[in-house]
Design a protein around this motif. Structure first.
Motif, mmCIF file in Angstrom:
data_model
loop_
_atom_site.group_PDB
_atom_site.id
_atom_site.type_symbol
_atom_site.label_atom_id
_atom_site.label_comp_id
_atom_site.label_asym_id
_atom_site.label_seq_id
_atom_site.Cartn_x
_atom_site.Cartn_y
_atom_site.Cartn_z
ATOM 1 N N ILE A 1 -103.549 -6.584 53.463
ATOM 2 C CA ILE A 1 -104.821 -7.177 53.901
ATOM 3 C C ILE A 1 -105.827 -6.078 54.242
ATOM 4 O O ILE A 1 -107.020 -6.169 53.899
ATOM 5 C CB ILE A 1 -104.594 -8.106 55.111
ATOM 6 C CG1 ILE A 1 -103.762 -9.331 54.692
ATOM 7 C CG2 ILE A 1 -105.916 -8.540 55.728
ATOM 8 C CD1 ILE A 1 -103.265 -10.175 55.855
ATOM 9 N N ASN A 2 -105.339 -5.039 54.892
ATOM 10 C CA ASN A 2 -106.191 -3.904 55.260
ATOM 11 C C ASN A 2 -106.768 -3.234 54.017
ATOM 12 O O ASN A 2 -107.969 -2.925 53.948
ATOM 13 C CB ASN A 2 -105.369 -2.891 56.072
ATOM 14 C CG ASN A 2 -106.196 -2.221 57.153
ATOM 15 O OD1 ASN A 2 -107.403 -2.401 57.230
ATOM 16 N ND2 ASN A 2 -105.543 -1.438 57.986
ATOM 17 N N LYS B 1 -99.907 -6.883 56.604
ATOM 18 C CA LYS B 1 -101.114 -6.381 57.278
ATOM 19 C C LYS B 1 -101.715 -5.207 56.501
ATOM 20 O O LYS B 1 -102.941 -5.079 56.401
ATOM 21 C CB LYS B 1 -100.777 -5.938 58.704
ATOM 22 C CG LYS B 1 -100.534 -7.090 59.671
ATOM 23 C CD LYS B 1 -100.213 -6.553 61.066
ATOM 24 C CE LYS B 1 -99.955 -7.695 62.053
ATOM 25 N NZ LYS B 1 -99.571 -7.172 63.392
ATOM 26 N N ILE C 1 -94.156 -8.459 57.841
ATOM 27 C CA ILE C 1 -95.423 -8.753 58.526
ATOM 28 C C ILE C 1 -96.312 -7.512 58.556
ATOM 29 O O ILE C 1 -97.510 -7.560 58.271
ATOM 30 C CB ILE C 1 -95.175 -9.259 59.967
ATOM 31 C CG1 ILE C 1 -94.277 -10.506 59.960
ATOM 32 C CG2 ILE C 1 -96.500 -9.543 60.663
ATOM 33 C CD1 ILE C 1 -94.858 -11.679 59.215
ATOM 34 N N THR C 2 -95.679 -6.358 58.886
ATOM 35 C CA THR C 2 -96.419 -5.089 58.918
ATOM 36 C C THR C 2 -96.958 -4.745 57.537
ATOM 37 O O THR C 2 -98.102 -4.289 57.390
ATOM 38 C CB THR C 2 -95.497 -3.952 59.417
ATOM 39 O OG1 THR C 2 -94.968 -4.307 60.695
ATOM 40 C CG2 THR C 2 -96.259 -2.641 59.542
#
Length: 360
Positions: free
Chosen positions: A71-72, A68, A64-65
């Motif tokens: 996506i960032n 992210k 999940i991290t």
């Protein structure tokens, strides 16, 4: 002006090992750096970089991290619209490379070491290599810091485009200048690394414990951040005057001045050891392990000694061999290291390689 986006996982490494490249890039380009906040961010801004704070869990494996982060990176690329993306270290290479590919932006990746996930095999290796293949397949150029990493990635058919072997991060031979060799009334050894198992700290401490009794005129210094598991042991051994622990140091040149030899018994999967490059550049003999990223910097018996990894006995034998040399022979080992660095590992070689690829 063209826009260049640099993705990295920490400010210290980016400033210390890429400063000269960044100085060249900011002359004709708008340079953005995306990485976690840190003490060296003001220095990067002084060079002319625009900073984008980007949290990264460097050693975490939470999907999940990591999603992210991907996506960032995609958002950052969309906002900045860079003409070129440069990535360093595993997660920026993987997720920055993937974001660049998805955004159709040219990317140059630098394999600064494959990491323990690849080294140890198993399911984590398969996942990591799959992600590398997704992210690096369309990279405009992939830089490798040692031949073993290059051959491994090519054998696994991870990349299909241009790839080049560079001498690690290189070393600034002016900043790490040749130092006078100190008198040998007291012999000082340096361990410069994160105090962790894979860096060979156990072997270094065992050697110090043995050598200190037999050769009382020796001092074993340790520089680097200490992991919790070793705090009590270092305190105990310092109390017994077997070692001297100095904690994390931002500038090691003062310790290089008093040093007679750097000991780097690592078995951590590195690209190319900056500790060894900097020590050799200062004219210091080195003792290190026979593994990629280390062996390239040592000509055994010429500018130092090579030892088997995780072998305390071999390390002790090589330290004793070094101690038995006369002063001039110790000094000549250091001078040979300096010459090798000038001929093979000057950072200018790395900067030129980058400028060549970016200009394409």
């Amino acid at each position: 002006m063209a826009k260049i986006l640099i993705l990295a996982n920490n400010d210290v490494g980016l400033y210390k090992f890429r400063k000269e490249l960044i100085e060249e890039l900011v002359k004709d380009n708008e340079v953005h750096v995306s990485l976690p906040n840190g003490d060296f961010i003001p220095k990067l801004k002084e060079l002319g970089c625009k900073f984008i704070e980007t949290p990264i869990s460097r050693r975490g494996t939470n999907p999940i991290t990591d999603l992210k982060l991907l996506i960032n990176y995609r958002r950052i690329i969309k906002d900045i619209k860079p003409d070129q993306v440069l990535t360093y270290t595993i997660k920026p290479n993987v997720y920055g490379g993937l974001a660049s590919r998805m955004s159709d932006v040219p990317c140059i990746a630098n394999i600064t070491g494959l990491g323990t996930a690849v080294e140890n095999g198993g399911i984590l290796q398969k996942v990591t290599l799959f992600l590398y293949k997704l992210s690096l397949k369309k990279a405009k150029c992939v830089f490798f810091q040692n031949k073993e990493n290059e051959e491994f990635i090519i054998k696994k058919k991870i990349i299909s485009g241009t790839h080049r072997l560079i001498p690690g991060s290189g070393v600034n031979v002016d900043y790490y200048s040749l130092l006078d060799y100190p008198s040998d009334e007291t012999i000082n050894f340096l361990f410069i690394a994160r105090v962790m198992k894979e860096k060979g700290i156990d072997q270094y401490l065992e050697a110090a414990d043995y050598i200190k009794v037999k050769y009382p005129n020796t001092v074993f210094h340790i520089l680097g951040y200490c992991e919790d598991a070793y705090e009590d042991k270092l305190k105990e051994m310092q109390g017994k005057k077997i070692i001297e622990y100095h904690g994390m140091q931002t500038d090691v040149r003062g310790f290089q001045k008093i040093s007679h030899c750097t000991i780097h018994p690592t078995y951590y999967p590195e690209g190319m050891s900056n500790v060894l490059l900097e020590s050799a550049s200062c004219g210091r003999p080195i003792i290190t392990t026979n593994r990629s990223g280390c062996r390239e910097i040592v000509d055994d018996g010429v500018n130092g000694y090579v030892i088997e990894q995780q072998n305390s006995t071999d390390l002790i034998n090589k330290i004793e061999k070094f101690l038995e040399l006369d002063y001039e022979s110790k000094k000549q080992l250091g001078l040979a290291g300096r010459k090798k660095v000038e001929n093979e590992f000057d950072r200018e070689f790395v900067v030129k390689a980058y400028l060549d690829e970016i200009s394409k």
